[in-house]
Write a protein that holds these residues in place. Structure first.
Motif, PDB file in Angstrom:
ATOM      1  N   HIS A 159       0.879  -1.173   0.000  1.00  0.00           N
ATOM      2  CA  HIS A 159       0.000   0.000   0.000  1.00  0.00           C
ATOM      3  C   HIS A 159       0.915   1.221   0.000  1.00  0.00           C
ATOM      4  CE1 HIS A 159      -3.325   2.630   0.894  1.00  0.00           C
ATOM      5  NE2 HIS A 159      -2.866   2.942   2.091  1.00  0.00           N
ATOM      6  N   CYS A 161       0.256   4.889   1.174  1.00  0.00           N
ATOM      7  CA  CYS A 161       0.046   6.206   1.796  1.00  0.00           C
ATOM      8  C   CYS A 161       1.118   6.461   2.871  1.00  0.00           C
ATOM      9  CB  CYS A 161      -1.364   6.330   2.380  1.00  0.00           C
ATOM     10  SG  CYS A 161      -1.539   5.624   4.023  1.00  0.00           S
ATOM     11  N   TRP A 164       0.651   4.570   6.275  1.00  0.00           N
ATOM     12  CA  TRP A 164       1.063   3.170   6.100  1.00  0.00           C
ATOM     13  C   TRP A 164       2.576   3.035   6.176  1.00  0.00           C
ATOM     14  CZ3 TRP A 164      -0.831  -1.703   5.791  1.00  0.00           C
ATOM     15  CH2 TRP A 164      -0.053  -2.667   5.160  1.00  0.00           C
ATOM     16  N   CYS A 174      -3.528   1.553   8.221  1.00  0.00           N
ATOM     17  CA  CYS A 174      -4.054   2.905   8.059  1.00  0.00           C
ATOM     18  C   CYS A 174      -5.552   2.816   7.750  1.00  0.00           C
ATOM     19  CB  CYS A 174      -3.316   3.612   6.936  1.00  0.00           C
ATOM     20  SG  CYS A 174      -3.574   2.774   5.353  1.00  0.00           S
ATOM     21  N   HIS A 176      -7.093   3.510   5.042  1.00  0.00           N
ATOM     22  CA  HIS A 176      -7.388   2.959   3.712  1.00  0.00           C
ATOM     23  C   HIS A 176      -7.485   1.436   3.755  1.00  0.00           C
ATOM     24  CE1 HIS A 176      -4.953   6.721   3.048  1.00  0.00           C
ATOM     25  NE2 HIS A 176      -6.146   7.039   2.572  1.00  0.00           N
TER      26      HIS A 176
HETATM   27 ZN   LIG Z   1      -3.331   4.230   3.717  1.00  0.00          ZN
END
Ligand SMILES: [Zn+2]
Length: 208
Positions: A159, A161, A164, A174, A176
């Motif tokens: 992932h 972000c 994360w 996170c 998401h």
């Molecule tokens: Zn995330």
């Protein structure tokens, strides 16, 4: 030095002093209700008192070894707890009252995200969450502008972000990932999180 749990002594108490714990196992000398270890402050006091020879002399050498061991173990435990955490969130751990298999998806998500993040995950609009591929080996999709790839064969989650990246080392998730698992079917998501919780070292959380 061989340790021996102190026997009942003439100077021993018949029960806990007023306001002190009723659990014998919280005393360095359980049989006599002496040297309570229920707080950091009491444990340090126990160390001081038991360092005085007039107190030590009331026990045999083996009993002294037992009490020393109990006090020192408690001191170490309190020290561990008071250490500031330098690197973000602690890794998710199952609560002591339940086995991993008993945890619901909601409880699991709370462990991996924390309450506040889970709430933010739930607030992400469904239209921003897409599962584009789901097979026995692989589940992937997008949440907002971020990608999520779960490789079930190689036990890897990718992932991208910032949250994360910051927490992937400690196997935290996170919002998401939370949202992604919320739109996945419940059994798959539950099994996945239980598996990670049971075998954290077999899973890799990574970012491109
Ligand atoms: Zn995330």
């Amino acid at each position: 030095m061989t340790k021996k749990r102190p026997a009942r002594k003439p100077f021993g108490r018949d029960g806990p002093p007023k306001g002190y714990p009723k659990d014998q196992s919280l005393y360095a000398d359980p049989e006599n209700w002496r040297y309570p270890l229920h707080t950091s402050w009491n444990t340090k006091a126990a160390r001081r008192y038991f360092d005085e020879w007039s107190n030590r002399a009331k026990y045999t050498e083996e009993e002294r070894a037992y009490i020393d061991w109990r006090i020192n173990e408690a001191l170490e435990r309190f020290e561990q707890h008071s250490k500031p955490r330098v690197t973000g969130r602690p890794p998710p751990r199952p609560p002591s009252r339940k086995t991993v298999g008993e945890l619901s998806l909601e409880e699991l998500l709370k462990l991996f995200l924390g309450g506040a993040r889970l709430k933010r995950a739930e607030e992400i609009d469904n239209s921003l969450a897409v599962i584009s591929e789901k097979s026995q080996h692989r589940i992937s999709g997008r949440i907002k502008e971020y990608q999520v790839q779960i490789d079930l064969e190689n036990h890897t989650i990718l992932h991208d972000c910032q949250d994360w990246r910051k927490n992937m080392q400690s196997k935290n998730m996170c919002k998401h990932l939370g949202k992604f698992l919320l739109i996945l079917d419940k059994n798959t998501a539950t099994d996945l999180l239980r598996n990670i919780l049971n075998n954290p070292d077999e899973w890799t959380f990574t970012a491109p």
